[in-house]
Design a protein around this motif. Structure first.
Motif, PDB file in Angstrom:
ATOM      1  N   ARG A 149      39.039 -61.730   1.168  1.00 58.65           N
ATOM      2  CA  ARG A 149      39.444 -62.199  -0.155  1.00 58.65           C
ATOM      3  C   ARG A 149      38.584 -63.406  -0.518  1.00 58.65           C
ATOM      4  O   ARG A 149      38.426 -64.318   0.266  1.00 58.65           O
ATOM      5  CB  ARG A 149      40.913 -62.570  -0.145  1.00 58.65           C
ATOM      6  CG  ARG A 149      41.457 -62.828  -1.514  1.00 58.65           C
ATOM      7  CD  ARG A 149      42.986 -62.867  -1.423  1.00 58.65           C
ATOM      8  NE  ARG A 149      43.551 -63.011  -2.719  1.00 58.65           N
ATOM      9  CZ  ARG A 149      43.798 -62.044  -3.559  1.00 58.65           C
ATOM     10  NH1 ARG A 149      43.488 -60.821  -3.224  1.00 58.65           N
ATOM     11  NH2 ARG A 149      44.338 -62.255  -4.721  1.00 58.65           N
ATOM     12  N   PHE A 207      41.770 -52.982  -7.855  1.00 60.99           N
ATOM     13  CA  PHE A 207      42.596 -53.463  -6.763  1.00 60.99           C
ATOM     14  C   PHE A 207      43.753 -52.503  -6.577  1.00 60.99           C
ATOM     15  O   PHE A 207      44.010 -51.660  -7.432  1.00 60.99           O
ATOM     16  CB  PHE A 207      43.091 -54.899  -7.019  1.00 60.99           C
ATOM     17  CG  PHE A 207      44.007 -55.048  -8.198  1.00 60.99           C
ATOM     18  CD1 PHE A 207      45.384 -55.011  -8.036  1.00 60.99           C
ATOM     19  CD2 PHE A 207      43.492 -55.244  -9.470  1.00 60.99           C
ATOM     20  CE1 PHE A 207      46.234 -55.160  -9.128  1.00 60.99           C
ATOM     21  CE2 PHE A 207      44.331 -55.400 -10.562  1.00 60.99           C
ATOM     22  CZ  PHE A 207      45.704 -55.356 -10.386  1.00 60.99           C
ATOM     23  N   SER A 253      47.896 -51.830  -5.884  1.00 62.35           N
ATOM     24  CA  SER A 253      49.163 -52.463  -6.239  1.00 62.35           C
ATOM     25  C   SER A 253      50.310 -51.561  -5.818  1.00 62.35           C
ATOM     26  O   SER A 253      50.172 -50.342  -5.793  1.00 62.35           O
ATOM     27  CB  SER A 253      49.207 -52.692  -7.748  1.00 62.35           C
ATOM     28  OG  SER A 253      50.466 -53.164  -8.149  1.00 62.35           O
ATOM     29  N   ILE A 271      43.129 -63.553 -14.458  1.00 55.19           N
ATOM     30  CA  ILE A 271      42.321 -63.565 -13.244  1.00 55.19           C
ATOM     31  C   ILE A 271      41.445 -64.818 -13.296  1.00 55.19           C
ATOM     32  O   ILE A 271      41.266 -65.424 -14.351  1.00 55.19           O
ATOM     33  CB  ILE A 271      41.418 -62.320 -13.092  1.00 55.19           C
ATOM     34  CG1 ILE A 271      40.382 -62.259 -14.214  1.00 55.19           C
ATOM     35  CG2 ILE A 271      42.221 -61.056 -13.004  1.00 55.19           C
ATOM     36  CD1 ILE A 271      39.250 -61.303 -13.902  1.00 55.19           C
ATOM     37  N   ASN A 314      39.108 -63.023  -8.344  1.00 53.57           N
ATOM     38  CA  ASN A 314      40.132 -63.147  -7.309  1.00 53.57           C
ATOM     39  C   ASN A 314      40.960 -61.882  -7.115  1.00 53.57           C
ATOM     40  O   ASN A 314      41.708 -61.787  -6.158  1.00 53.57           O
ATOM     41  CB  ASN A 314      41.065 -64.317  -7.624  1.00 53.57           C
ATOM     42  CG  ASN A 314      41.910 -64.074  -8.857  1.00 53.57           C
ATOM     43  OD1 ASN A 314      41.467 -63.454  -9.821  1.00 53.57           O
ATOM     44  ND2 ASN A 314      43.128 -64.575  -8.834  1.00 53.57           N
ATOM     45  N   ARG A 315      40.821 -60.870  -7.956  1.00 48.15           N
ATOM     46  CA  ARG A 315      41.601 -59.650  -7.805  1.00 48.15           C
ATOM     47  C   ARG A 315      40.843 -58.531  -7.117  1.00 48.15           C
ATOM     48  O   ARG A 315      41.386 -57.843  -6.273  1.00 48.15           O
ATOM     49  CB  ARG A 315      42.051 -59.145  -9.173  1.00 48.15           C
ATOM     50  CG  ARG A 315      43.172 -59.920  -9.734  1.00 48.15           C
ATOM     51  CD  ARG A 315      44.409 -59.723  -8.928  1.00 48.15           C
ATOM     52  NE  ARG A 315      45.459 -59.453  -9.879  1.00 48.15           N
ATOM     53  CZ  ARG A 315      46.660 -59.076  -9.567  1.00 48.15           C
ATOM     54  NH1 ARG A 315      46.997 -58.904  -8.333  1.00 48.15           N
ATOM     55  NH2 ARG A 315      47.552 -58.868 -10.475  1.00 48.15           N
ATOM     56  N   ASN A 343      40.597 -57.742  -3.053  1.00 43.84           N
ATOM     57  CA  ASN A 343      41.683 -57.453  -2.132  1.00 43.84           C
ATOM     58  C   ASN A 343      41.794 -55.997  -1.713  1.00 43.84           C
ATOM     59  O   ASN A 343      42.763 -55.614  -1.114  1.00 43.84           O
ATOM     60  CB  ASN A 343      43.012 -57.974  -2.682  1.00 43.84           C
ATOM     61  CG  ASN A 343      43.559 -57.135  -3.813  1.00 43.84           C
ATOM     62  OD1 ASN A 343      42.916 -56.188  -4.254  1.00 43.84           O
ATOM     63  ND2 ASN A 343      44.724 -57.477  -4.276  1.00 43.84           N
TER      64      ASN A 343
END
Length: 119
Positions: A3, A59, A61, A73, A84-85, A88
């Motif tokens: 991350r 990403f 979910s 974001i 930052n998304r 992951n």
């Protein structure tokens, strides 16, 4: 995949991202990969505008996000494609594939060694 975290010297900027698609991810072969199923089922694709360009990311979910929904974001102002998304999503396909190949080779060598000892 690790991350990404903001660098304190260059704080990341915040913007709005928009969901472009939300698909149910069946986890092709995840149940077969050592019997470890994942709890994240939706693959969310999104886009955001930064520094005069549109960037995309995805990403996973546990919940469904409607197409067109917006969310916040943060992105790296020095490399706007980093956010930052999108970081992951674990990249586990290659290591699992490599482990399978290596395990197959080792089992084959053990089998041949046992068969050779039977003579």
């Amino acid at each position: 995949m690790r991350r990404l975290t903001p660098n304190p010297e260059f704080p990341w900027l915040e913007t709005q991202a928009r969901v472009t698609s939300c698909k149910y991810d069946f986890g092709e072969g995840r149940a077969l990969a050592f019997g470890i199923p994942t709890s994240k089922h939706f693959l969310i694709t999104f886009s955001y505008y930064a520094h005069g360009k549109t960037y995309t990311g995805e990403f996973t979910s546990r919940t469904y996000l409607e197409q067109g929904k917006t969310f916040n974001i943060t992105y790296n102002p020095l490399a706007p494609q980093q956010n930052n998304r999108a970081a992951n999503i674990p990249d586990t396909k290659t290591p699992l594939f490599a482990i399978g190949i290596i395990g197959s080779v080792i089992l084959s060598l053990v089998w041949f060694a046992m068969m050779r000892g039977c003579h």
